[in-house]
Design a protein around this motif. Structure first.
Motif, short mmCIF file in Angstrom:
data_model
loop_
_atom_site.label_atom_id
_atom_site.label_comp_id
_atom_site.label_asym_id
_atom_site.label_seq_id
_atom_site.Cartn_x
_atom_site.Cartn_y
_atom_site.Cartn_z
N ASP A 1 1.89 0.30 15.35
CA ASP A 1 0.68 -0.29 15.93
C ASP A 1 -0.59 0.23 15.28
OD1 ASP A 1 2.28 -1.74 17.65
OD2 ASP A 1 2.28 -0.17 19.19
N ALA A 2 -0.66 1.55 15.00
CA ALA A 2 -1.88 2.14 14.44
C ALA A 2 -2.04 1.75 12.97
CB ALA A 2 -1.85 3.67 14.59
N ILE A 3 -3.28 1.54 12.55
CA ILE A 3 -3.55 1.05 11.20
C ILE A 3 -3.26 2.11 10.14
CG2 ILE A 3 -5.33 0.18 9.63
CD1 ILE A 3 -4.37 -1.85 11.64
N ILE A 4 -3.85 3.30 10.29
CA ILE A 4 -3.72 4.33 9.26
C ILE A 4 -2.27 4.80 9.10
CG2 ILE A 4 -4.44 6.64 8.56
CD1 ILE A 4 -6.51 4.46 8.12
N PRO A 5 -1.50 5.06 10.16
CA PRO A 5 -0.09 5.40 9.96
C PRO A 5 0.71 4.30 9.28
CG PRO A 5 -0.79 6.11 12.13
CD PRO A 5 -1.91 5.29 11.56
N ALA A 6 0.41 3.05 9.60
CA ALA A 6 1.12 1.95 8.94
C ALA A 6 0.76 1.87 7.46
CB ALA A 6 0.79 0.62 9.63
N VAL A 7 -0.52 2.06 7.16
CA VAL A 7 -0.95 2.03 5.77
C VAL A 7 -0.34 3.19 4.99
CG1 VAL A 7 -2.97 2.37 4.29
CG2 VAL A 7 -3.07 0.73 6.17
N ARG A 8 -0.34 4.36 5.60
CA ARG A 8 0.25 5.52 4.91
C ARG A 8 1.76 5.36 4.72
NH1 ARG A 8 -3.02 10.72 7.49
NH2 ARG A 8 -4.52 10.88 5.77
N TRP A 9 2.43 4.73 5.67
CA TRP A 9 3.86 4.47 5.49
C TRP A 9 4.09 3.58 4.28
CZ3 TRP A 9 8.53 5.98 7.20
CH2 TRP A 9 9.62 5.16 6.90
N ILE B 1 -1.45 -2.68 -2.93
CA ILE B 1 -2.59 -1.78 -2.78
C ILE B 1 -3.84 -2.52 -2.29
CG2 ILE B 1 -4.13 -0.20 -4.00
CD1 ILE B 1 -1.34 0.89 -3.52
N TRP B 2 -4.16 -3.63 -2.91
CA TRP B 2 -5.42 -4.30 -2.57
C TRP B 2 -5.41 -4.95 -1.20
CZ3 TRP B 2 -9.53 -2.90 -5.12
CH2 TRP B 2 -9.36 -2.39 -6.41
N PRO B 3 -4.31 -5.51 -0.71
CA PRO B 3 -4.32 -5.94 0.70
C PRO B 3 -4.46 -4.79 1.69
CG PRO B 3 -2.64 -7.14 -0.50
CD PRO B 3 -3.15 -6.08 -1.43
N LEU B 4 -3.96 -3.59 1.31
CA LEU B 4 -4.17 -2.43 2.18
C LEU B 4 -5.64 -2.07 2.30
CD1 LEU B 4 -1.22 -0.07 1.15
CD2 LEU B 4 -1.37 -1.56 3.14
N LYS B 5 -6.42 -2.37 1.28
CA LYS B 5 -7.86 -2.13 1.34
C LYS B 5 -8.50 -2.89 2.49
CE LYS B 5 -12.06 -2.94 -1.39
NZ LYS B 5 -12.69 -3.75 -0.32
N ILE B 6 -8.04 -4.12 2.70
CA ILE B 6 -8.59 -4.93 3.79
C ILE B 6 -8.15 -4.37 5.14
CG2 ILE B 6 -8.65 -7.25 4.75
CD1 ILE B 6 -8.09 -8.31 1.95
N SER B 7 -6.91 -3.94 5.25
CA SER B 7 -6.40 -3.44 6.54
C SER B 7 -7.03 -2.12 6.92
CB SER B 7 -4.88 -3.30 6.47
OG SER B 7 -4.26 -4.52 6.16
N ALA B 8 -7.19 -1.21 5.94
CA ALA B 8 -7.72 0.12 6.24
C ALA B 8 -9.23 0.21 6.08
CB ALA B 8 -7.06 1.15 5.32
N HIS B 9 -9.88 -0.87 5.61
CA HIS B 9 -11.33 -0.89 5.42
C HIS B 9 -11.78 0.18 4.40
CE1 HIS B 9 -11.62 -3.65 8.81
NE2 HIS B 9 -10.90 -2.81 9.52
#
Length: 274
Positions: free
Chosen positions: A71-79, A130-138
């Protein structure tokens, strides 16, 4: 006309002879087709890169599927970041070094070229993550670029170890190369457990804690954090140093594998002796 009919040396057209000539012509054409067909087959290296790229896409897709349950953005991005890191820095070397390549040690320059092509293919596919993660993690553009370059330079250094290990068909050499890859990835965390006082002397202070300049996992952990905790100052120097080390290593490996050519003056004059 009568003379042509009376001459026994000149025989009329034989249908069986014409049929045999047609069959010979067809057989020669079929043989030419058989000879030409293998030239259009893909080379072994091309097939290997296609299979590796397909496996890389499936690996990233599986990592993305797991993030759907977070659910959390940063843990999902880091995963997702660490899924890509383990695939690029550990799974790729393990797969590449485990391949049977009896023909590769005969052409070292081809080993270097194939490894670089594989690295380029993996990095290009990684851009779709990588670049879609930029949008999710701002993230900012600079933070995303530094994260991308971190993936690139550390995997380029990993590719150098892979190419060195594949230069010869030696199980011991490949095992040593895989040990170097594992040490490259986990060397920083292991050093913290073994010598914490030494790590405290060489570590770089960050808002999120201390990081080692030679640990890709710690760099990726810090770069994949929230934008408010991002600082570009230590990572720029770290990436410059890793890039210089990887470039020198690739140049050195290319130089030592350069084929030695003999000049005409160095060959013995056999004609004079005769």
């Amino acid at each position: 006309m009568q003379r042509h009919m009376d001459d026994p040396s000149i025989q009329p057209d034989d249908p069986k002879h014409d049929l045999a000539e047609d069959q010979n012509g067809l057989s020669s054409e079929s043989l030419q087709a058989v000879d030409v067909a293998p030239k259009h087959r893909p080379r072994r290296g091309d097939t290997q890169i296609r299979f590796l790229t397909l496996g890389w896409c499936m690996w990233l897709l599986a990592g993305w599927g797991i993030t759907l349950s977070i659910d959390a953005i940063i843990p999902a991005v880091r995963w997702m970041v660490f899924t890509a890191a383990f695939g690029l820095l550990l799974v790729w070397p393990a797969y590449r070094l485990s391949l049977a390549s009896r023909h590769l040690h005969k052409r070292p320059r081809r080993v270097i070229g194939e490894t670089l092509l594989e690295w380029i293919s993996l990095i290009i596919v990684l851009q779709a993550v990588i670049w879609p993660l930029k949008i999710s993690a701002h993230w900012s553009g600079l933070q995303t670029a530094l994260l991308n370059i971190t993936f690139g330079v550390w995997s380029l250094l990993t590719g150098l170890i892979i190419a060195w290990g594949c230069l010869r068909n030696s199980p011991g050499r490949r095992l040593m190369a895989m040990c170097l890859v594992v040490l490259l990835v986990f060397g920083g965390p292991l050093l913290e457990l073994v010598a914490p006082k030494f790590v405290a002397m060489i570590a770089i202070e960050m808002p999120t804690g201390q990081i080692l300049p030679f640990s890709p996992l710690q760099s990726l952990w810090s770069l994949s954090n929230r934008p408010s905790l991002f600082s570009a100052s230590p990572f720029t120097e770290i990436l410059i140093g890793i890039t210089i080390a990887a470039t020198i290593g690739w140049i050195g490996l290319t130089v030592i594998t350069r084929p030695h050519t003999t000049t005409p003056h160095s060959q013995p004059n056999t004609s004079a002796n005769k």
